[in-house]
Write an enzyme that holds these catalytic residues in place. Sequence first.
Site, PDB file in Angstrom:
ATOM      1  N   ARG A   1       0.836  -1.189   0.000  1.00  0.00           N
ATOM      2  CA  ARG A   1       0.000   0.000   0.000  1.00  0.00           C
ATOM      3  C   ARG A   1       0.882   1.254   0.000  1.00  0.00           C
ATOM      4  O   ARG A   1       1.911   1.294   0.671  1.00  0.00           O
ATOM      5  CB  ARG A   1      -0.874  -0.001   1.257  1.00  0.00           C
ATOM      6  N   CYS A   2       0.468   2.265  -0.741  1.00  0.00           N
ATOM      7  CA  CYS A   2       1.121   3.570  -0.636  1.00  0.00           C
ATOM      8  C   CYS A   2       0.065   4.600  -0.271  1.00  0.00           C
ATOM      9  O   CYS A   2      -1.129   4.302  -0.250  1.00  0.00           O
ATOM     10  CB  CYS A   2       1.839   3.946  -1.932  1.00  0.00           C
TER      11      CYS A   2
ATOM     12  N   GLU B   1      -7.486  16.995  -0.438  1.00  0.00           N
ATOM     13  CA  GLU B   1      -7.812  15.574  -0.457  1.00  0.00           C
ATOM     14  C   GLU B   1      -9.307  15.281  -0.372  1.00  0.00           C
ATOM     15  O   GLU B   1      -9.769  14.203  -0.726  1.00  0.00           O
ATOM     16  CB  GLU B   1      -7.086  14.867   0.697  1.00  0.00           C
TER      17      GLU B   1
END
Lengths: 161, 768
Positions: B361-362, B727
């Site tokens: 995962r990043c 975001e």
Amino acid sequence: METQVAQVAMTVNGTPRRATVEPRKTLADTLREDFGLTGTHLGCEHGVCGACTVLVDGAAIRACLMFAVQADGSEVVTVEGLAPAGGGLSAVQRAFREEHGLQCGFCTPGFVVSLTAYLRDHPMPSGAELRDALSGNLCRCTGYQGIIAAARRAAGGMEDQ
Amino acid sequence: MTVAGRYVGQSVRRQEDPRLLTGHGRYVDDIVVPGMLHAAFVRSSVPHGLLRGVDTEAARALPGVAAVLTAAELHPGLHPMWQTMMGQDAPAAPFRPLADADVRYVGDPIALVVVESRYIAEDAAELVVADIEPLPPVLDTSAALGDTASLVHPELGSNLAGELPAAGSPELDAAFASAALVATETFHQHRYACVPMETRGLVAQWDPAGEQLTVWAATQGPHEFRAICGRVLGLPEPRIRVIMGDVGGGFGQKMFPMREEIAVVAATRQLGRPVKWIEDRNENLLGGGHAREEQMTVSVAADDAGHFTGVRVEQLENVGAYPFPGNGSTAMAGSMIFPGPYRIPALSYAARAVYTTTCGRCAYRGPWMMETVAREQMVDLLARRLGMDPLELRRRNVITAEDLPFTTASGMVYETVSPAQTLEQAAELIGYDAFRREQAAERERGRLLGIGLALYIEPSQSFGPLGTDGATVRLEPDGRVALVMGTASHGQSLETTMAQVVAEHLGCDLGDITFVQGDTAYVPYGAGTGGSRSAVVAAGAARQAALALRERIVTLAAAVLEAAPSDLEVASSAVGVRGDPASALPFAKLAGLAYFGHAALPEGAPVALEVTERFKAPPFTFSNACHAATVEVDATTGQVSILRYVVSEDCGVMINPMVVEGQIAGGVLQGIGGVLYEHMVYDGDGNPLTTTFLDYLLPTAAEAPAIEYGHVETASRLPGGAKGMGEGGAIASPPALANAINDALAPLGIHLTRQPMSPAAIVAALTP
């Protein structure tokens, strides 16, 4: 392994250019590496994202899917060749700036070239036709809002639907 | 509304556009260094196995091949790696540039081929033969937890990557014991990915004589890239120069150099020759970092009026094999942010992160966003169980202006948020009540229409190492202004917005400013562009530096004009006595005096017209928004059509509304892509199935709804009043869309709790 090479000659943005390339070398890599035209970007190298779109004899094509030897003798226009000779921006480029049609800018050359060719051939598109025409290029930043608005502006203020 | 300034608050067109529109941007693949070699990776084709040997002989024999490096050649002399954000003492996450004794996912890099040309590099990579003895893959997170026989990282002794134990309380137990209703549901989110249009890449050059490393990188943070190179290679940071030019998007993927980038840097040092690596799209989808795959079980206790009295959360995250950063868990952030826009008196949040034999995962735009994805779906589910409209249930629980300042059950303090206002604005803009009437009428005719809402509160992350940023503002000898920043704008328009801030506060013309970023040799330290930090931390630095330089310029002008500084005003790059335009001294004149004519200046007049400031932000600054979507579901094909999409956003004082709306739109489309189209699929044997754009489907212009915006502008307590918002678009869009789809399906008694909500998934749910 013996490497074969071929001579290619083409007119790029109005200037005659020559290169010695392997037959497997793509037009995109030739434009970028042999002719120093790095505005043509590679986003997938399998013909989906459209970032590498250039005009070959007027037709918008994916330079990652064409070998340089296939473009031998052709007239090629890249994103670097769209702005007026004296500097400034083309109508499509101006519309992208005005409508915030780009963020990171990586996909932008492909959109600008694709839309330039499309509007040349379809001067009065509907909104739905424009969305369809733009659907061959991928953008990950803008949510396409500014791109669609820019396309409408460049098409002459056509309303959607 | 705050009154807009000359520049701040204006939709100024972008400074970066002309070069990007004409093909004159400079991305990492455009960098050519004399003597440069090209790298290609040999990768594992099996998800899990023992690496019995790597035959590199045929590859080495190919003309043009400079080196074929396996772990045995590349790893000796390398030091441990850690990210600044995680700290040196964080529990060791597994890290190695190349696979050595075993492979742990399909795409695991086994060898690095370094060759004269990229074409031959790929030929050579194909000639490398890896002998792999397969082991059972580790794929199911729940099963992997108890499995001690099949371990992703045998050296760790467990597949548990991280754990956040539940912290219950007597209040929470009492809330559940006395609840009128307890609703529990598990929500699943599938694996999808950042997919910037520019893949990862770098050019690294080692100067053996000067012992200096130069790296041109596609990065979101040149200083973090430098720090990690310094740690792994054991080099002093000033001996490393990391340069970023234009970067084609990141969305989290380029916050930290990953294994391949570190391997290339190690190779260039070992070979003493420049090496370029440009990731191809197949590699990017296979091994560039994945995100989002997790499940969250939420239990809500409510009273008979629908007021939340307590919430229990359990999260299970799949972090793959080699996550970045740290162990890849987002639970700590999720636990802090979960209460979001609601009054939730008591909360417990437990989480486990699990290693699997899949790509690690990043970070991806709102990495912790499962808290909002699950919470907002739970609100709709609870509303359905209560027989209440989801808008009404939100109204009963949302934090209002009267509640402020408000401290959440997780300890977050809100002072300037407006979730109730954005809820009402979004409902108004989308015509909530009218849609309900239309929906009822159309249901009679068999059409499946739905409306979905999602609220969230978005933190600007400026805690710990993310808490400061720097800016240098310099009046150059010709009176023009250099703005040098530690930012790493890669699409966020900071070249324009930071210049707007400086022009506003320095009093110069916007066109006089040239923005410079992304070269660790010259720019102030920066923690990277990500975490919705820029409007808070970077703009704070730009403003502070501009004001400090302005004061210095005014002091100089006061000395020259023999006037009191308080009698002077600055406008349009000139300083003069207020009310006496003829007295105005252009910046160019003042700069000429300071740099060249200083002998004529009175004693004490400042001649240093350059200021560097660091701005220290509070740990969190909160923005908020409400997303509202209407959809139609085709019961035959499972196709979801988005009818309207509305976002009401409060990010405080907007520096550039055009840029704010662009950030919202980009995030929303990423969320829509996640719910409807994008799915990184592994088969039951651990093989990735979606490693081209023909299989991994990104939304196009044809699928993009027209996004409508509303703005509420509640200034933050920061100087300038801004809040971060980069975001949120990607955080709230998945639950808004999921809620709309479930609302459409409600007459059929169906409630989906798994994404993606693809046509196939919907048809399967509709098929008894």
